[in-house]
Design a protein around this motif. Structure first.
Motif, PDB file in Angstrom:
ATOM      1  N   GLY A   1      45.689  32.477  55.643  1.00 33.23           N
ATOM      2  CA  GLY A   1      44.849  31.378  55.187  1.00 33.23           C
ATOM      3  C   GLY A   1      44.860  31.274  53.673  1.00 33.23           C
ATOM      4  O   GLY A   1      45.880  31.556  53.025  1.00 33.23           O
ATOM      5  N   PRO A   2      43.739  30.918  53.062  1.00 29.54           N
ATOM      6  CA  PRO A   2      43.688  30.764  51.606  1.00 29.54           C
ATOM      7  C   PRO A   2      43.961  32.057  50.844  1.00 29.54           C
ATOM      8  O   PRO A   2      44.276  32.020  49.659  1.00 29.54           O
ATOM      9  N   LYS A   3      43.859  33.233  51.514  1.00 33.93           N
ATOM     10  CA  LYS A   3      44.078  34.513  50.851  1.00 33.93           C
ATOM     11  C   LYS A   3      45.531  34.991  50.952  1.00 33.93           C
ATOM     12  O   LYS A   3      45.844  36.108  50.524  1.00 33.93           O
ATOM     13  N   THR A   4      46.427  34.176  51.475  1.00 35.18           N
ATOM     14  CA  THR A   4      47.838  34.550  51.574  1.00 35.18           C
ATOM     15  C   THR A   4      48.387  34.862  50.185  1.00 35.18           C
ATOM     16  O   THR A   4      48.210  34.079  49.246  1.00 35.18           O
ATOM     17  N   ARG A   5      49.059  35.993  50.044  1.00 33.08           N
ATOM     18  CA  ARG A   5      49.526  36.401  48.721  1.00 33.08           C
ATOM     19  C   ARG A   5      50.650  37.421  48.847  1.00 33.08           C
ATOM     20  O   ARG A   5      50.861  38.013  49.903  1.00 33.08           O
ATOM     21  N   LEU A   6      51.334  37.621  47.737  1.00 29.87           N
ATOM     22  CA  LEU A   6      52.393  38.605  47.603  1.00 29.87           C
ATOM     23  C   LEU A   6      51.984  39.589  46.515  1.00 29.87           C
ATOM     24  O   LEU A   6      51.633  39.180  45.413  1.00 29.87           O
ATOM     25  N   GLU A   7      52.033  40.871  46.814  1.00 29.25           N
ATOM     26  CA  GLU A   7      51.628  41.900  45.845  1.00 29.25           C
ATOM     27  C   GLU A   7      52.857  42.627  45.327  1.00 29.25           C
ATOM     28  O   GLU A   7      53.641  43.164  46.105  1.00 29.25           O
ATOM     29  N   HIS A   8      53.010  42.659  44.005  1.00 31.10           N
ATOM     30  CA  HIS A   8      54.092  43.420  43.380  1.00 31.10           C
ATOM     31  C   HIS A   8      53.482  44.654  42.727  1.00 31.10           C
ATOM     32  O   HIS A   8      52.571  44.558  41.913  1.00 31.10           O
ATOM     33  N   ARG A   9      54.028  45.852  43.058  1.00 32.02           N
ATOM     34  CA  ARG A   9      53.355  47.110  42.788  1.00 32.02           C
ATOM     35  C   ARG A   9      54.095  48.003  41.778  1.00 32.02           C
ATOM     36  O   ARG A   9      53.729  49.158  41.607  1.00 32.02           O
ATOM     37  N   MET A  10      55.097  47.493  41.102  1.00 29.50           N
ATOM     38  CA  MET A  10      55.881  48.337  40.211  1.00 29.50           C
ATOM     39  C   MET A  10      55.229  48.570  38.854  1.00 29.50           C
ATOM     40  O   MET A  10      55.335  49.665  38.287  1.00 29.50           O
ATOM     41  N   ALA A  11      54.585  47.594  38.280  1.00 31.16           N
ATOM     42  CA  ALA A  11      54.175  47.644  36.877  1.00 31.16           C
ATOM     43  C   ALA A  11      53.134  48.721  36.617  1.00 31.16           C
ATOM     44  O   ALA A  11      52.402  49.160  37.512  1.00 31.16           O
ATOM     45  N   ASP A  12      53.072  49.146  35.369  1.00 30.80           N
ATOM     46  CA  ASP A  12      51.947  49.939  34.879  1.00 30.80           C
ATOM     47  C   ASP A  12      51.427  49.273  33.614  1.00 30.80           C
ATOM     48  O   ASP A  12      52.102  48.431  33.012  1.00 30.80           O
ATOM     49  N   ALA A  13      50.214  49.629  33.220  1.00 23.85           N
ATOM     50  CA  ALA A  13      49.540  48.887  32.157  1.00 23.85           C
ATOM     51  C   ALA A  13      49.970  49.285  30.763  1.00 23.85           C
ATOM     52  O   ALA A  13      49.338  48.886  29.777  1.00 23.85           O
ATOM     53  N   SER A  14      51.079  50.051  30.627  1.00 30.72           N
ATOM     54  CA  SER A  14      51.694  50.188  29.311  1.00 30.72           C
ATOM     55  C   SER A  14      52.564  48.973  28.999  1.00 30.72           C
ATOM     56  O   SER A  14      53.021  48.812  27.864  1.00 30.72           O
ATOM     57  N   CYS A  15      52.796  48.121  29.992  1.00 33.89           N
ATOM     58  CA  CYS A  15      53.555  46.890  29.763  1.00 33.89           C
ATOM     59  C   CYS A  15      52.674  45.859  29.066  1.00 33.89           C
ATOM     60  O   CYS A  15      51.442  45.945  29.076  1.00 33.89           O
ATOM     61  N   ASN A  16      53.322  44.873  28.451  1.00 31.95           N
ATOM     62  CA  ASN A  16      52.572  43.691  28.041  1.00 31.95           C
ATOM     63  C   ASN A  16      52.394  42.844  29.296  1.00 31.95           C
ATOM     64  O   ASN A  16      53.380  42.394  29.887  1.00 31.95           O
ATOM     65  N   PRO A  17      51.163  42.623  29.763  1.00 31.18           N
ATOM     66  CA  PRO A  17      50.992  41.954  31.049  1.00 31.18           C
ATOM     67  C   PRO A  17      51.402  40.480  31.036  1.00 31.18           C
ATOM     68  O   PRO A  17      51.764  39.949  32.090  1.00 31.18           O
ATOM     69  N   TYR A  18      51.369  39.820  29.877  1.00 34.80           N
ATOM     70  CA  TYR A  18      51.883  38.449  29.813  1.00 34.80           C
ATOM     71  C   TYR A  18      53.386  38.451  30.095  1.00 34.80           C
ATOM     72  O   TYR A  18      53.890  37.652  30.892  1.00 34.80           O
TER      73      TYR A  18
END
Length: 430
Positions: free
Chosen positions: A319-336
């Motif tokens: 339904g409206p919560k359909t989504r794809l989760e990408h799990r590789m990143a860590d927060a030392s990255c620039n998130p933009y």
């Protein structure tokens, strides 16, 4: 009325830099900073030949510009906060501006009639600061996964973060203890891509500053304690169509058996660019201590449904919560930059029609169907990123060139550092 404005931007090291400005700046405005801020390294070394920084051209200005509507309540007394975009003297957004890269990616999806939306999950460890400035993991002997209350957080800093976040208008979905004590998860509300990352970088800065008030150094490093689990940055992505409906939605059910062509194309693009993405989503030496097989970290080039051993998780919620989760990143990255890279890789997957392999059927520990993982080091990841010319062109070739140059120097500077020495190289900044 606030007495001042704190205007900030998120740089190539994922550090928030900026200025305190007087109250008359509380409008659509700007402030000038040195463009070769993008030449500065973790150890404050000025890298004179860093590309596209103009360090050898007189160290010229760039301008941080913001709009009045994006100024928001801050977490310090009588201070409001804002972030914005970076421009050169001719009024053009500089190619190294990470927020600009994300806006370009959003515009590329808008050309298809789609608006990217994202929910962000952050993980971090809490360290106590001794009088001599040394740090050690916070003592929380009663801490457990999904723990709440004083056994999980005897310092009470997460309660303070929640209260300050509410007062400042941040939309927190949850705070909880993670598997490895003293590790915590912070989840922020779903929103359009740029607003969601603006919220994330400001929240992360606020959380670290509030924790510091309680004698806690909150670190988002990917692997600050070698014998414990890593900390990730998960992006939950969907797309709104022109009517505002979730364009990934096929009905009330989600998961791999209910994916449309858009979802399949995005996932295929992520897998096709798996190794190149790592250099942007996991951009520090310690990132490759976290990204290991059997670590639930996004190492393998695989996908699946309700399976934490995959890099791309297709939520079983529909339904409206359909989504794809990408799990590789860590927060030392620039998130933009990281989200821009994911959006561009997904778009390339849709446009190229890459084949989507079968979902992961192994357990993710001893068995996997994935043919390969990411690089074994930051140095190798930079080679993989350099080889992925299609991703670099889509994201911004100047930004990627600069990233490769600075990270290869980082590899040289951290050679031989292990354990606490490697952690302490970054920990006060990430």
């Amino acid at each position: 009325m606030a007495d001042r404005l704190r205007a900030m931007f998120c740089d190539h090291l994922s550090l928030m830099r900026g200025k305190y400005l007087p109250a008359h700046k509380l409008k659509s405005d700007g402030t000038r900073l040195a463009r070769p801020t993008f030449s500065v390294h973790w150890d404050k070394d000025l890298i004179l030949d860093a590309p596209h920084t103009k360090c050898r051209e007189g160290i010229p200005d760039m301008e941080l510009r913001w709009v009045a509507e994006e100024i928001r309540d801050g977490w310090e007394p009588d201070t409001r906060v804002v972030t914005g975009d970076l421009y050169d003297s001719e009024g053009q957004r500089i190619p190294l501006c990470p927020r600009g890269a994300l806006k370009r990616a959003v515009a590329d999806w808008a050309a298809k009639g789609l608006t990217p939306k994202v929910g962000i999950e952050l993980e971090a460890y809490a360290f106590e600061i001794a009088e001599d400035g040394s740090v050690a993991p916070m003592r929380a002997q009663g801490g457990v996964v999904y723990g709440t209350g004083p056994f999980a957080d005897p310092a009470g800093f997460t309660d303070a973060i929640w209260q300050r976040a509410e007062a400042a208008g941040f939309r927190l979905e949850l705070i909880t203890a993670e598997y490895d004590t003293p590790q915590f998860e912070f989840t922020l509300a779903y929103d359009e891509a740029v607003r969601a990352v603006d919220e994330m970088v400001l929240f992360r800065q606020m959380a670290r500053e509030v924790a510091l008030d309680h004698g806690i150094l909150l670190t988002f490093l990917p692997k600050p304690i070698p014998e414990k689990g890593g900390s990730g940055l998960h992006f939950n992505i969907s797309f709104a169509d022109r009517t505002g409906a979730n364009a990934l939605m096929t009905g009330p059910k989600g998961g791999p058996g209910h994916m449309n062509d858009l979802a399949r194309g995005v996932v295929a693009g992520w897998l096709h660019h798996h190794k190149g993405l790592a250099g942007l989503l996991a951009p520090t030496v310690g990132s490759y201590l976290r990204l290991q097989p059997a670590s639930m970290s996004g190492y393998w080039c695989n996908w699946g449904g309700d399976h934490r051993g995959v890099t791309v998780r297709v939520s079983e919620e529909g339904g409206p919560k359909t989504r794809l989760e990408h799990r590789m990143a860590d927060a030392s990255c620039n998130p933009y930059t990281a989200l821009a890279a994911l959006l561009q890789a997904g778009r390339l997957g849709v446009e190229a029609g890459h084949a989507l392999p079968a979902p992961e059927a192994g357990d993710g520990f001893d068995r996997t169907d994935a043919g390969h993982g990411v690089a074994g080091s930051l140095s190798e990841a930079m080679d993989d990123l350099a080889a992925d010319t299609a991703l670099a062109q889509a994201l911004g070739p100047e930004l990627v060139e600069h990233h490769l140059f600075m990270k290869r120097i980082e590899v040289d500077k951290t050679a031989g550092l292990e354990g606490a020495a490697l952690r302490d190289y970054y920990i006060w900044y990430v």
